[in-house]
Design a protein around this motif. Structure first.
Motif, mmCIF file in Angstrom:
data_model
loop_
_atom_site.group_PDB
_atom_site.id
_atom_site.type_symbol
_atom_site.label_atom_id
_atom_site.label_comp_id
_atom_site.label_asym_id
_atom_site.label_seq_id
_atom_site.Cartn_x
_atom_site.Cartn_y
_atom_site.Cartn_z
ATOM 1 N N ALA A 98 0.841 -1.204 0.000
ATOM 2 C CA ALA A 98 0.000 0.000 0.000
ATOM 3 C C ALA A 98 0.869 1.245 0.000
ATOM 4 O O ALA A 98 0.556 2.242 -0.672
ATOM 5 C CB ALA A 98 -0.935 -0.009 1.207
ATOM 6 N N THR A 102 1.506 4.563 -3.030
ATOM 7 C CA THR A 102 1.374 6.010 -2.806
ATOM 8 C C THR A 102 2.489 6.793 -3.482
ATOM 9 O O THR A 102 2.420 8.026 -3.539
ATOM 10 C CB THR A 102 1.408 6.355 -1.303
ATOM 11 N N SER A 114 -4.685 2.779 -2.267
ATOM 12 C CA SER A 114 -3.845 2.790 -1.050
ATOM 13 C C SER A 114 -4.620 3.366 0.121
ATOM 14 O O SER A 114 -4.439 2.930 1.257
ATOM 15 C CB SER A 114 -2.548 3.552 -1.290
#
Length: 188
Positions: A98, A102, A114
């Motif tokens: 995740a 980003t 995310s």
């Protein structure tokens, strides 16, 4: 000559008397001491595995991430999850992936997914989980990223509201001008 042969005999006799008689037990030899570090303080790897000995796939993934190799980092994180097979390893892997999503330079850049992952993962985390400190930093960065996304969404809504207000005021001013100019034309 006789004195020379007596002298040689005397030297030989004194040489025999000076050598100690041989015994059956060997004389103890002093122990040889080398000035080497103790085995417990040696930083070397006896197995010959090299520098990677003791480094987990999670740590390799973090190292790849710091070098900007996002694809290798994701692969290392996934290997970490497959090998460890624990709830903490699954959580660490999900947070790391995740986090990678980003990063704008990442081929996996998906800010909205995310955000959804972070919201799900923040509910799964427990204080008793033993997780890597680097992953905790990624989680904190994700939290800040989601906060920034929320703030950006708020700013967009405010900008949209201000634009609507500005459009309404411009329409009102236009009507006012039309009324003002219309009344001047009628009076002339």
């Amino acid at each position: 000559m006789r004195s020379i042969s007596i002298g040689i005999g005397f030297v030989l006799l004194s040489a025999c008397a000076a050598t100690p008689p041989k015994s059956d037990t060997p004389e103890p030899q002093p122990e040889i001491v080398l000035n080497l570090p103790a085995a417990s303080t040696c930083a070397c790897d006896a197995s010959g595995a090299g520098d990677d000995a003791g480094v987990t796939f999670l740590e390799k993934g973090i190292d790849a991430l710091t070098l900007g190799d996002h694809i290798s980092a994701v692969q290392y994180f996934q290997r970490h999850q497959r090998i460890e097979r624990t709830e903490a390893a699954a959580w660490e892997t999900a947070v790391a992936i995740a986090f990678i999503s980003t990063l704008p330079s990442s081929p996996f850049f998906e800010p909205q997914s995310s955000r959804a992952s972070f919201e799900r993962l923040s509910k799964q985390y427990r204080a008793d989980m033993q997780v890597h400190s680097g992953v905790l930093l990624m989680r904190d960065s994700l939290e800040m990223f989601v906060s920034m996304l929320d703030h950006a969404d708020d700013l967009r809504r405010q900008a949209d509201g201000l634009q609507d207000d500005l459009d309404k005021r411009e329409k009102a001013l236009k009507r006012l001008r039309d009324l003002t100019l219309g009344s001047r034309e009628e009076s002339q």
